[in-house]
Write a protein that holds these residues in place. Structure first.
Motif, mmCIF file in Angstrom:
data_model
loop_
_atom_site.group_PDB
_atom_site.id
_atom_site.type_symbol
_atom_site.label_atom_id
_atom_site.label_comp_id
_atom_site.label_asym_id
_atom_site.label_seq_id
_atom_site.Cartn_x
_atom_site.Cartn_y
_atom_site.Cartn_z
ATOM 1 N N ARG A 29 0.840 -1.212 0.000
ATOM 2 C CA ARG A 29 0.000 0.000 0.000
ATOM 3 C C ARG A 29 0.867 1.252 0.000
ATOM 4 N NH1 ARG A 29 -3.026 -3.202 3.433
ATOM 5 N NH2 ARG A 29 -2.197 -2.184 5.286
ATOM 6 N N ALA A 30 1.959 1.228 0.768
ATOM 7 C CA ALA A 30 2.871 2.381 0.789
ATOM 8 C C ALA A 30 3.472 2.605 -0.596
ATOM 9 C CB ALA A 30 3.974 2.163 1.824
ATOM 10 N N PHE A 31 3.933 1.535 -1.234
ATOM 11 C CA PHE A 31 4.493 1.657 -2.583
ATOM 12 C C PHE A 31 3.451 2.199 -3.563
ATOM 13 C CE2 PHE A 31 7.922 -1.884 -1.991
ATOM 14 C CZ PHE A 31 8.658 -1.028 -1.192
ATOM 15 N N ALA A 32 2.210 1.745 -3.432
ATOM 16 C CA ALA A 32 1.138 2.200 -4.321
ATOM 17 C C ALA A 32 0.891 3.701 -4.162
ATOM 18 C CB ALA A 32 -0.140 1.426 -4.055
ATOM 19 N N GLN A 33 1.183 4.242 -2.991
ATOM 20 C CA GLN A 33 1.030 5.679 -2.749
ATOM 21 C C GLN A 33 2.273 6.462 -3.146
ATOM 22 O OE1 GLN A 33 -0.396 6.611 1.212
ATOM 23 N NE2 GLN A 33 -1.694 4.780 1.237
ATOM 24 N N GLY A 34 3.254 5.777 -3.703
ATOM 25 C CA GLY A 34 4.463 6.457 -4.147
ATOM 26 C C GLY A 34 5.530 6.587 -3.079
ATOM 27 N N ILE A 35 5.346 5.928 -1.965
ATOM 28 C CA ILE A 35 6.335 5.973 -0.885
ATOM 29 C C ILE A 35 7.382 4.910 -1.190
ATOM 30 C CG2 ILE A 35 6.712 5.688 1.590
ATOM 31 C CD1 ILE A 35 3.704 6.464 1.931
ATOM 32 N N VAL A 36 8.578 5.343 -1.565
ATOM 33 C CA VAL A 36 9.613 4.390 -1.962
ATOM 34 C C VAL A 36 10.933 4.588 -1.223
ATOM 35 C CG1 VAL A 36 8.615 3.978 -4.233
ATOM 36 C CG2 VAL A 36 10.285 5.807 -3.943
ATOM 37 N N GLU A 37 11.041 5.636 -0.439
ATOM 38 C CA GLU A 37 12.256 5.879 0.338
ATOM 39 C C GLU A 37 12.048 5.345 1.754
ATOM 40 O OE1 GLU A 37 15.065 7.095 -0.914
ATOM 41 O OE2 GLU A 37 14.146 7.403 -2.881
ATOM 42 N N LEU A 38 13.114 4.841 2.351
ATOM 43 C CA LEU A 38 13.025 4.189 3.653
ATOM 44 C C LEU A 38 12.421 5.074 4.746
ATOM 45 C CD1 LEU A 38 13.470 1.632 5.276
ATOM 46 C CD2 LEU A 38 15.854 2.321 5.606
ATOM 47 N N PRO A 39 12.821 6.336 4.901
ATOM 48 C CA PRO A 39 12.216 7.148 5.965
ATOM 49 C C PRO A 39 10.693 7.287 5.804
ATOM 50 C CG PRO A 39 14.229 8.179 5.195
ATOM 51 C CD PRO A 39 13.928 7.051 4.242
ATOM 52 N N GLY A 40 10.233 7.456 4.575
ATOM 53 C CA GLY A 40 8.796 7.551 4.342
ATOM 54 C C GLY A 40 8.083 6.246 4.623
ATOM 55 N N LEU A 41 8.709 5.138 4.269
ATOM 56 C CA LEU A 41 8.120 3.831 4.523
ATOM 57 C C LEU A 41 8.015 3.578 6.021
ATOM 58 C CD1 LEU A 41 7.036 1.130 3.515
ATOM 59 C CD2 LEU A 41 9.403 0.341 3.349
ATOM 60 N N ILE A 42 9.043 3.936 6.761
ATOM 61 C CA ILE A 42 9.026 3.767 8.217
ATOM 62 C C ILE A 42 7.899 4.599 8.824
ATOM 63 C CG2 ILE A 42 10.338 4.141 10.356
ATOM 64 C CD1 ILE A 42 11.314 1.804 8.485
ATOM 65 N N ALA A 43 7.756 5.837 8.392
ATOM 66 C CA ALA A 43 6.682 6.692 8.895
ATOM 67 C C ALA A 43 5.317 6.087 8.565
ATOM 68 C CB ALA A 43 6.805 8.099 8.309
ATOM 69 N N TYR A 44 5.169 5.568 7.346
ATOM 70 C CA TYR A 44 3.903 4.955 6.943
ATOM 71 C C TYR A 44 3.583 3.737 7.818
ATOM 72 C CZ TYR A 44 0.291 2.699 4.214
ATOM 73 O OH TYR A 44 -0.890 2.105 3.828
ATOM 74 N N LEU A 45 4.561 2.866 8.019
ATOM 75 C CA LEU A 45 4.326 1.677 8.835
ATOM 76 C C LEU A 45 3.987 2.040 10.276
ATOM 77 C CD1 LEU A 45 7.121 -0.723 7.536
ATOM 78 C CD2 LEU A 45 4.652 -0.919 7.165
ATOM 79 N N ASN A 46 4.622 3.068 10.808
ATOM 80 C CA ASN A 46 4.313 3.482 12.177
ATOM 81 C C ASN A 46 2.905 4.037 12.290
ATOM 82 O OD1 ASN A 46 6.608 2.675 13.640
ATOM 83 N ND2 ASN A 46 7.752 4.431 12.876
ATOM 84 N N GLN A 47 2.403 4.602 11.207
ATOM 85 C CA GLN A 47 1.039 5.132 11.220
ATOM 86 C C GLN A 47 0.013 4.033 10.932
ATOM 87 O OE1 GLN A 47 -0.070 7.333 7.836
ATOM 88 N NE2 GLN A 47 -1.958 8.092 8.729
ATOM 89 N N ALA A 48 0.273 3.228 9.902
ATOM 90 C CA ALA A 48 -0.724 2.279 9.410
ATOM 91 C C ALA A 48 -0.592 0.885 10.015
ATOM 92 C CB ALA A 48 -0.631 2.190 7.883
ATOM 93 N N GLY A 49 0.609 0.534 10.473
ATOM 94 C CA GLY A 49 0.823 -0.793 11.029
ATOM 95 C C GLY A 49 1.096 -1.808 9.943
ATOM 96 N N PRO A 50 1.378 -3.010 10.305
ATOM 97 C CA PRO A 50 1.506 -3.481 11.682
ATOM 98 C C PRO A 50 2.812 -3.009 12.302
ATOM 99 C CG PRO A 50 2.154 -5.240 10.210
ATOM 100 C CD PRO A 50 1.693 -4.078 9.352
ATOM 101 N N GLY A 51 2.832 -3.001 13.616
ATOM 102 C CA GLY A 51 4.052 -2.634 14.315
ATOM 103 C C GLY A 51 5.058 -3.760 14.274
ATOM 104 N N PRO A 52 6.267 -3.474 14.711
ATOM 105 C CA PRO A 52 7.288 -4.515 14.742
ATOM 106 C C PRO A 52 6.959 -5.564 15.798
ATOM 107 C CG PRO A 52 8.103 -2.539 15.809
ATOM 108 C CD PRO A 52 6.771 -2.193 15.222
ATOM 109 N N GLN A 53 7.463 -6.765 15.625
ATOM 110 C CA GLN A 53 7.224 -7.817 16.608
ATOM 111 C C GLN A 53 7.998 -7.560 17.893
ATOM 112 O OE1 GLN A 53 7.961 -11.463 14.312
ATOM 113 N NE2 GLN A 53 5.755 -11.783 14.421
ATOM 114 N N VAL A 54 9.097 -6.830 17.794
ATOM 115 C CA VAL A 54 9.892 -6.480 18.968
ATOM 116 C C VAL A 54 9.984 -4.961 19.020
ATOM 117 C CG1 VAL A 54 12.155 -6.668 20.072
ATOM 118 C CG2 VAL A 54 11.222 -8.614 18.806
ATOM 119 N N GLY A 55 9.603 -4.384 20.132
ATOM 120 C CA GLY A 55 9.650 -2.934 20.264
ATOM 121 C C GLY A 55 8.281 -2.321 20.021
ATOM 122 N N THR A 56 8.232 -1.016 20.122
ATOM 123 C CA THR A 56 6.947 -0.330 20.002
ATOM 124 C C THR A 56 6.781 0.427 18.696
ATOM 125 O OG1 THR A 56 7.851 1.588 21.165
ATOM 126 C CG2 THR A 56 6.727 -0.069 22.501
#
Length: 72
Positions: A29-56
Motif C-alpha cells: 500500500r505504501a508503494f502504491a502511494q508512491g512511498i519508496v524511500e526508507l524514511p517515508g516507509l518507516i513513517a507509513y508503517l508506524n502510522q498504518a501498522g503493523p508494528g514490529p514484533q519487537v519494540g513499540t
C-alpha cells in the motif's frame, strides 16, 4: 527460445504467517502511494501498522533487521 516466467513463491518453504502477510500488504500500500524511500516507509508503517514484533515502533534499523530475518 524458451519463454521465461517468474513463479513468485518458488523459493517459499512455508506459507507466510499472518504478521508477514499484514506487513507485506502494508508495504505494498505504501508503494502504491508512491512511498519508496526508507524514511517515508518507516513513517507509513508506524502510522498504518503493523508494528514490529519487537519494540513499540519501526526504526530504519529494526526494519532492515526484520527484512533480513524474513528474507532467510
Amino acid at each position: 527460445m524458451m519463454e521465461r516466467y517468474l513463479e513468485p513463491h518458488q523459493a517459499r518453504l512455508r506459507p507466510p504467517t499472518q504478521y508477514e502477510s499484514l506487513l507485506g500488504d502494508s508495504i505494498e500500500r505504501a508503494f502504491a502511494q508512491g512511498i519508496v524511500e526508507l524514511p517515508g516507509l518507516i513513517a507509513y508503517l508506524n502510522q498504518a501498522g503493523p508494528g514490529p514484533q519487537v519494540g513499540t515502533a519501526w526504526t530504519e534499523q529494526n526494519f532492515c533487521q526484520e527484512m533480513a530475518r524474513l528474507g532467510q
